[in-house]
Structure formats: C-alpha cells, structure tokens
Design a protein around this motif. Structure first.
Motif, short mmCIF file in Angstrom:
data_model
loop_
_atom_site.label_atom_id
_atom_site.label_comp_id
_atom_site.label_asym_id
_atom_site.label_seq_id
_atom_site.Cartn_x
_atom_site.Cartn_y
_atom_site.Cartn_z
N GLU A 442 0.86 -1.17 0.00
CA GLU A 442 0.00 0.00 0.00
C GLU A 442 0.90 1.23 0.00
N CYS A 443 0.78 2.04 -1.04
CA CYS A 443 1.61 3.24 -1.16
C CYS A 443 0.71 4.44 -1.47
N PRO A 444 0.92 5.56 -0.79
CA PRO A 444 0.11 6.74 -1.07
C PRO A 444 0.37 7.27 -2.48
N ASN A 445 -0.70 7.48 -3.24
CA ASN A 445 -0.55 8.12 -4.55
C ASN A 445 -0.55 9.63 -4.44
N TYR A 446 -1.36 10.15 -3.53
CA TYR A 446 -1.37 11.59 -3.28
C TYR A 446 -2.14 11.85 -1.98
N PHE A 447 -2.02 13.09 -1.50
CA PHE A 447 -2.63 13.47 -0.24
C PHE A 447 -3.51 14.70 -0.43
N PRO A 448 -4.80 14.52 -0.68
CA PRO A 448 -5.68 15.69 -0.74
C PRO A 448 -5.82 16.29 0.66
N PRO A 449 -6.19 17.56 0.74
CA PRO A 449 -6.38 18.17 2.07
C PRO A 449 -7.41 17.40 2.88
N LYS A 450 -7.23 17.39 4.17
CA LYS A 450 -8.18 16.70 5.03
C LYS A 450 -9.57 17.29 4.85
N GLY A 451 -10.54 16.43 4.79
CA GLY A 451 -11.91 16.87 4.57
C GLY A 451 -12.36 16.69 3.14
N GLU A 452 -11.38 16.58 2.20
CA GLU A 452 -11.74 16.33 0.81
C GLU A 452 -11.82 14.83 0.55
N ASP A 453 -12.61 14.45 -0.44
CA ASP A 453 -12.84 13.05 -0.75
C ASP A 453 -11.52 12.35 -1.10
N GLY A 454 -11.22 11.29 -0.39
CA GLY A 454 -9.99 10.55 -0.64
C GLY A 454 -10.19 9.46 -1.67
N TYR A 455 -10.51 9.84 -2.87
CA TYR A 455 -10.73 8.85 -3.94
C TYR A 455 -10.34 9.47 -5.27
N GLU A 456 -9.54 8.76 -6.04
CA GLU A 456 -9.16 9.25 -7.36
C GLU A 456 -10.09 8.64 -8.41
N GLU A 457 -10.73 9.49 -9.15
CA GLU A 457 -11.64 9.02 -10.19
C GLU A 457 -10.85 8.36 -11.32
N PRO A 458 -11.14 7.10 -11.63
CA PRO A 458 -10.45 6.46 -12.76
C PRO A 458 -10.70 7.23 -14.04
N ASN A 459 -9.64 7.49 -14.78
CA ASN A 459 -9.79 8.36 -15.94
C ASN A 459 -8.61 8.19 -16.87
N TRP A 460 -8.87 8.30 -18.17
CA TRP A 460 -7.80 8.37 -19.15
C TRP A 460 -7.29 9.80 -19.31
N ARG A 461 -8.02 10.72 -18.72
CA ARG A 461 -7.63 12.13 -18.77
C ARG A 461 -7.16 12.57 -17.39
N ARG A 462 -6.81 13.82 -17.24
CA ARG A 462 -6.37 14.30 -15.94
C ARG A 462 -7.50 14.17 -14.93
N SER A 463 -7.19 13.55 -13.83
CA SER A 463 -8.23 13.21 -12.85
C SER A 463 -8.36 14.31 -11.80
N ASN A 464 -9.22 14.05 -10.83
CA ASN A 464 -9.40 14.98 -9.72
C ASN A 464 -8.17 15.06 -8.83
N ALA A 465 -7.20 14.16 -9.05
CA ALA A 465 -5.95 14.23 -8.27
C ALA A 465 -5.00 15.29 -8.81
N PHE A 466 -5.25 15.79 -10.00
CA PHE A 466 -4.29 16.64 -10.71
C PHE A 466 -3.83 17.83 -9.87
N LYS A 467 -4.76 18.59 -9.31
CA LYS A 467 -4.36 19.79 -8.58
C LYS A 467 -3.61 19.45 -7.29
N HIS A 468 -3.98 18.33 -6.68
CA HIS A 468 -3.31 17.94 -5.44
C HIS A 468 -1.88 17.47 -5.71
N VAL A 469 -1.71 16.75 -6.80
CA VAL A 469 -0.36 16.31 -7.19
C VAL A 469 0.49 17.53 -7.50
N GLY A 470 -0.09 18.48 -8.20
CA GLY A 470 0.64 19.70 -8.50
C GLY A 470 1.09 20.43 -7.25
#
Length: 806
Positions: A442-470
């Motif tokens: 189990e490895c963290p892919n990214y860390f959204p701010p606490k309180g935000e949904d901890g789930y990455e939407e499967p996508n072939w395009r830029r996902s909801n993780a994009f801004k958090h990764v940035g």
C-alpha cells in the motif's frame, strides 16, 4: 517412454501443445516430451469459445495475439491439418466516454503495431452486423482481420506438427513428482516412469498450481466456471453470405459470434463462481459443469437487448466449464523464480487467443535465454509472496466480473487490500492518503487536504488528483517532503568475489571507495536493459543494492541465476527488513541536520555518497540521491524503527512545513528530470546507448551484454530517447503512443504525464536519431488524436543538477 529429453512440457492443452510444437519446430527436434494425464484438450481447451482478437490492453500482449493469428492462418499449410481458422473481423463497442477513451488509447497503441483498425459509428456497426441493436452506443473500433478458430482443430494441428518434428506425446501419463538433481538436471516422475531433462515447462492449466507445488512454489491461479450458449439454428444466418463479425460489448459484459448457422453468446457475469478452489481433482477431464442460469440471467438479457434475434431463438447447448484466472486476468509465463530452467505457461483465461503466440515466444525464450519481446505483463515473477491462495481467492472474485470493465491507467481496485503496509501506514491514512497497491504494498498516490474526498476518479484524462499532485510537486520544489519508498527491493551482496561479480553483472564500474554510490544498469546478453540498480559500497566485500519494488522477484532471480557456483558471493534479501523514507526539497538538509548525529553539510556529505549515521536514535544508511531531482536523502533503516524515525523527521521538519508526498508527484518529477523507469524506458528492446544513461556503460571491462553493445555501436544506434513537450490540455501520454514526423510514424512513447514544476505535458519516447535533435517538431497521438510536440533538451527541470548537488 523416453527416459531423457532436453525439455518436458507438462500439459496437453492448447498452450502446452503450442510450446512443444515450437520448441521442436525451432530446433529441438526429437528432444521434447509432452506429458498429458488424459487426452489432448481435456482440461479447459475443449470448452473454449475459440475467439481470436488483436485487442489487448497491453502493447506486448497485443503482439502475442498478433503472432497467434499469423500462426493459425498458416498452420494448415505448415502441418497439413486444418486448424479451423475463420477471418470474420470484430467490433468492440462503447456506450460511454470512458470506454471511448479506452478504445482511443487502444487505437493509438495499435497504430504503433501497424494493425488495421478503424473507428466505427453505431450506424457502421449496424451495417457490419445487421442483427445488432445500436441504441445507446456512441462508437467503437473495428478490426477486419480478427477471427475465430476451432479449439480442438488448432490443438490437433499443432500436435501433428510437433509429432512431425519428433515430439513424443505421452497421453494418460500423470506427473507424480518433480525434483532437481545436484547437477541442475530435472527429474519428472510419472506413473509410467521417470524422465530426466534440462528444462521443464508447467503448462498444466487447471492443475498448474498442483504441479508448481511439486517444486515448492505457490502460484496465483484458480478455476472459475465460464459459460457460453450456442443457440438453435437461425434461418437468416444460415442463408447469409460470409461471416458476421465477432462483437464484444464490454459495457454489457458479453460477446457474440457466429457459429455455423447460429450464434454463440459468451458472458462474464457479476458473480463468477470459483470451482474447486482447493485444487482441481486429478481425475477431472472434459466434463461439463451444471450451468447456473439464475447467475447468468442478467447477461442473457443483455445479449437479447443488444441482439434481439436471440430473444426469438432457443438454446441448443449451454457449455459451462472451468477456466483458470489469475489476480489481474493475465497469464503466468516465463521463468519460475527462484528456480533455474523451470518455466510457467499457465493461468490462461484466453488461451486460444494467445496459444500460438506464446508458444512461439516462450520457446524462443527457453532456447535463447532471452525473450524476443518484453513479456513482463504476463511474467509470473510480477507476483511476489503476497500473491498467496487467500489473496488470489479474493482478487479473482473481483477480477472475473471486471474482465470487460473499462481499463484505466490510474485505477487501483480494493479487493484483497490492504495487503502489505509500511509501519507508518496509519499515519499516512491520518494524512488523508489515497493509496495504490504496488507489488502488494500500500503506497500513497497523493494526499488531498483533510476533509476532501480521498478517492481518485479512474480516468484516461487528468483526474481529480491533478491539482493535489501539482501542490505536492510545488511543495517539494520550495520546501521539504517525505516519500515512503519502503517497497524498494533491497539486496545485500557480500563475499570475497562480490566486487568482481557485480562488475560482471552491470555495465557500470562498481564503486572503488567505501561510501560511494553508482547507478548500475544490469543488461541481458543482447545488451538490452534487464533492470536498473543502484550499488552502494559498504566495504571491499559488501555492497548494498537497490532495485525497483515491482521488479524484486525478477531482478533477484536474475542475480540468483548468475551467482558463481564456488560460494564466493553471498546474496541476502533485505527488502522486508529495511524501510526507506526519502527526505526531499531545498529544506531537507535543514531537517536532517536537526535530528542527525553527524555532519550532513554539503562539504562532508556530498551528492552520490552513502553513510551510516544515526538519525535520532535509529542507525540508518543514508544515500544522498533521489528520484525527483531536488536536494534529498534516501534514509534506509531497520523496519522496526520506522515509526520512531518518522516521528523524529516530522518533528524536526515542523518548522519547515514538512509534508507527505505521494507516488503521482514522484512520477511527475522524475519525468521532468528525464529519469528512466523500469519497464517503460528500460525494457528488453532498448540499450543504455540509446538513452541519457549511456555514460554508465564502461566498455573497458567485461560484463553481461557487452558484445551486444559493441554490435550496436558498430551498426549505429538505431534510436534515441527524447523528451517531448506536448501541446495538450486535458490528457497526457501514457506510453505506447505513436510519434509522428508529419504523417510518418517514426517512434513510440515509453511514458508520459504532466510536469507540475515546469508546467508542461511531457512524453518520453524513442525515435530515430535524425528526429532526436532539440527543436524538432513531431506529433504524439493521444487517445486517438494527434497532438503537436517538440523535442526539448533533457532534463527540463534544473538541467545542470544544481539543486540536487547543492
């Protein structure tokens, strides 16, 4: 029955027969024995639907399919026996945008392979298959050269070809045991006598796990009852000319193809029923199971919805039989670690599709020592000890129902998780980590701010993780972060022969001074990448080696296979004994200095060196290097001290705004630095001379692969790795995207993504040298659409490495 052979193939299904056929065809005539406990095809082959398609979610899996079709079309000519091949073409449909993106990726990937594939509208599908109901469909792909084959006929044709080349078939002969002699030879014990041989191939299908147990291995393969229905004669089809195309409607989890004057409907129902999960009885053979109509009722209705003609037709026969499945649905092929000259060719749920191709490629691998193409996606060594019986049982229950689910590059399924975790896992969860599983970890892919949904939407395009990764990338660039890379594969090499052996194993020179680190690629005998490795010299007779986590079993197997027989080199796996926390960012030295009982200044602790120091109360091996291109330190430590070490670092870093960083950010940053990834840039089709790590090749010493590199240098380097900046807004290259110069396809990407520090979409890939010059304008096809790109100097970020060396 022979008592000696060069190779013994266990299993008389289509896979085993194909392996035996190709071994003999390519030169091992009269020296191959096949053992089958019943009749040929009596395991799973007899009940297969016989569909053969080019489509596969992976580039190299597609190549295996391509080779199968090539072989099947020529099999009657080669052996004199009909194989039952029909070219029908095939359609793969989509009823949602995510599926169309998946098909767009497949379309682009298949362009790299030169396949004849085209987009089709629902109306065009209707013309190709008049009995389809196209309501709800938004598009699809069409392959005119796909087809089907009769499973028994193709097996018997290859068996005839094998016998013509001297393969001895022993039917009704059960394997009862296998052991290896001190000289490395294998003895295969049967109820009709023993056979001594050099190589063993486990192609036992339903019984492959039992055969593996005979040599002390546990493999993840379980049988599930698969069902397909042959309908009664349909007058309209009987009177039609030619063949209807195979249709796969993955969003309904069904497929349909013509069978003579009727249709066959196949399905992957939501509740796949495992069969004999504790082991298939030895006496089972070609016996139909009782179909569970209630369980497949939804799929039958889905078939009628898509093909209304089925609603007016009765069932002629329902075939239900066991087929093997692995945790991700891909087979288990290739060398069986940690054994030598023992191979797997099992775990197949689409054996007819790949049998011809895998027989060809595995035979070449066995005979030549290296695979012709990179078969890593189906390599049995992609699973470690985590893939035990219980894990497999849970995983397959999820996988079977999703065999037709949309493939997403960023999707991590929940089944059989968490499995293996770092000691700081609970701290990562508290930080709102979104996890992925990597080789069971189990490895963290990214860390959204606490309180935000901890789930990455499967996508072939830029996902909801994009801004958090940035945000994570920018944080590392400006401050300091911690990346958990405990999953690294870690190996201690020691003994009086350790230095000389490592020099033979890698094209790089092993460090001459204690505490020095060397990037040390290991190559195959052709000079192509085998694996990436960093070697830290502890002392004259001890070295600390680190390789990619996903390649642990593969890499350590390669080393085991090449260990000297005189005992001068000892190899110890430290992976699960040591953790690794990577401290990165311009403030990383300040954090380390607060907690380390040693001088970590640049003057004393230079880039590319390794030291044993106390970090807090934990004695660690600290390597001054990292994979993201900032000032940083890889802190290897006893796994039992990880929580204490983590707390010390976090407390020391509080004044510097330290935060946890995930895998997505790390991958983004390594692209900006042009760092190579194993099985992306570094695979069996490329050498270091084609890349920006050519400097690691030291031709003034002897090493595995040197002859291949000399040959390439003399003939000219055929391609070069380039960094492309792509003009794209919402999707990035993933690898295996075609690269164009004008309308000419000139290369292929190896990986890609968005570089948040440089704010550019990046693709790494290989092109001929004449297209590799900085400023060259090219095109990259992403999800079926060509995008403009330009060759950029590599690395894009901190080109002089001033940050890392500061």
């Amino acid at each position: 029955m022979k008592t000696n052979a060069r190779a013994v193939v266990i299993g008389g299904g289509v896979i085993g027969v194909s392996v035996a056929y190709h071994l003999a065809k390519y030169g091992w005539k009269d020296d191959v024995v096949l053992l089958e406990k019943h009749e040929l095809t009596s395991g799973s082959t007899w009940m297969a639907a016989g569909n053969v398609s080019f489509f596969h979610g992976n580039y190299y899996g597609t190549q295996v399919n391509m080779k199968s079709i090539e072989i099947y079309k020529e099999l009657e000519k080669a052996t004199g026996q009909p194989a039952g091949w029909h070219t029908t073409g095939s359609i793969r449909t989509a009823d949602n945008p995510g599926r169309m993106d998946e098909l767009g990726y497949a379309y682009s990937m298949h362009q790299c392979l030169g396949l004849d594939v085209s987009y089709v509208t629902p109306e065009e599908m209707k013309k190709l298959h008049p009995y389809m109901e196209i309501d709800g469909l938004i598009g699809g792909l069409y392959w005119p050269d796909d087809g089907d084959v009769d499973p028994n006929s193709v097996t018997q044709a290859m068996a005839k070809g094998a016998r013509q080349n001297g393969v001895e078939f022993n039917l009704h002969t059960r394997v009862t045991g296998i052991y290896q002699k001190s000289n490395g030879e294998w003895v295969v014990k049967t109820d009709k006598g023993d056979i001594t041989c050099e190589h063993v191939v486990n192609a036992a299908g339903l019984w492959a796990p039992e055969v593996a147990k005979m040599v002390g291995l546990e493999i993840p393969s379980i049988a599930i009852a698969h069902t397909h229905i042959l309908y009664e004669k349909i007058q309209a089809i009987d009177e039609a000319e030619g063949y209807l195309p195979l249709v796969r409607d993955p969003d309904k989890s069904i497929y349909l193809r013509q069978e003579m004057d009727s249709l066959i409907l196949g399905m992957y129902e939501a509740n796949g029923q495992q069969w004999k999960r504790n082991g298939v009885p030895w006496d089972y053979a070609q016996e139909e199971l009782n179909p569970d109509l209630d369980n497949i009722a939804d799929c039958i209705q889905a078939g009628i919805d898509r093909f209304p003609i089925l609603g007016d037709t009765g069932f002629k026969h329902i075939t239900a039989g066991p087929i093997t499945y692995t945790p991700n649905g891909e087979p288990l092929v290739g060398p069986a670690a940690p054994l030598k000259n023992f191979y797997h060719a099992c775990g197949y749920s689409f054996g007819i599709t790949q049998a011809g191709g895998i027989g060809h490629y595995l035979a070449g691998w066995i005979m030549n020592g290296e695979p012709e193409i990179d078969l890593w996606p189906m390599d049995s060594r992609r699973y470690g000890s985590f893939a035990n019986w219980a894990y497999n049982t849970e995983k397959i229950a999820d996988t079977y129902a999703r065999l037709y689910a949309t493939i997403y590059p960023n999707e991590f399924r929940d089944a059989a998780r968490p499995n293996r975790t770092s000691p700081i896992y609970e701290y990562q969860k508290q930080a709102n980590a979104v996890f992925g599983d990597y080789y069971g970890w189990e490895c963290p892919n990214y860390f959204p701010p606490k309180g935000e949904d901890g789930y990455e939407e499967p996508n072939w395009r830029r996902s909801n993780a994009f801004k958090h990764v940035g945000a994570e990338c920018k944080h590392v660039m400006e401050k300091v972060g911690i990346i958990d890379l405990t999953r690294f594969a870690k190996t201690k090499i020691s003994g009086p022969g350790a230095k000389a052996w490592l020099n033979h194993m890698t094209c790089q020179k092993v460090p001459e001074k204690d505490g020095r680190i060397a990037l040390s690629p290991m190559l195959d005998h052709n000079g192509n990448f085998k694996t990436d490795m960093t070697v830290s010299r502890v002392n004259e007779n001890e070295f600390f080696c680190v390789t990619a986590s996903v390649g642990k079993k593969h890499d350590q197997h390669w080393m085991i296979e090449n260990l000297p027989a005189d005992g001068s080199v000892c190899m110890e796996d430290l992976t699960y004994q040591m953790g690794c926390l990577v401290l990165v960012g311009p403030k990383s030295r300040d954090v380390l200095a607060k907690v380390a009982y040693d001088d970590v200044s640049n003057e004393v602790f230079k880039f590319g060196t390794s030291k044993e120091i106390f970090v807090g109360r934990t004695k660690c091996r600290v390597n001054r290097m990292n994979y993201v291109g900032e000032l940083g330190f890889e802190i290897f430590h006893p796994i039992e001290h990880q929580i204490t070490l983590y707390q010390d670092l976090m407390n020391a870093g509080a004044d510097f705004d330290i935060r946890l960083i995930g895998m997505h950010a790390m991958d983004s940053m390594r692209l900006e630095k042009g760092y190579l990834a194993w099985k992306s840039e570094m695979n069996v089709h490329h050498t270091p001379l084609e890349t920006n790590v050519a400097w690691t090749v030291k031709m003034d010493k002897e090493f595995i692969g040197k002859t291949g590199l000399e040959k390439q240098k003399n003939q000219g380097i055929p391609r070069k790795l380039v960094c492309l900046v792509v003009d794209v807004k919402d999707s990035d290259a993933f690898g295996y995207n075609p690269i164009f110069a004008g309308e000419e396809r000139v290369g292929m990407t190896s990986s890609g993504g968005y570089g948040h520090r440089v704010e550019k979409s990046i693709a790494l890939g290989y092109v001929p040298p004449e297209h590799a010059k900085e400023g060259t304008r090219l095109g990259v096809e992403i999800l079926g659409r060509k995008r403009s790109a330009v060759v950029a100097a590599m690395p894009l970020y901190d080109p002089k490495n001033e940050k890392m060396k500061s």
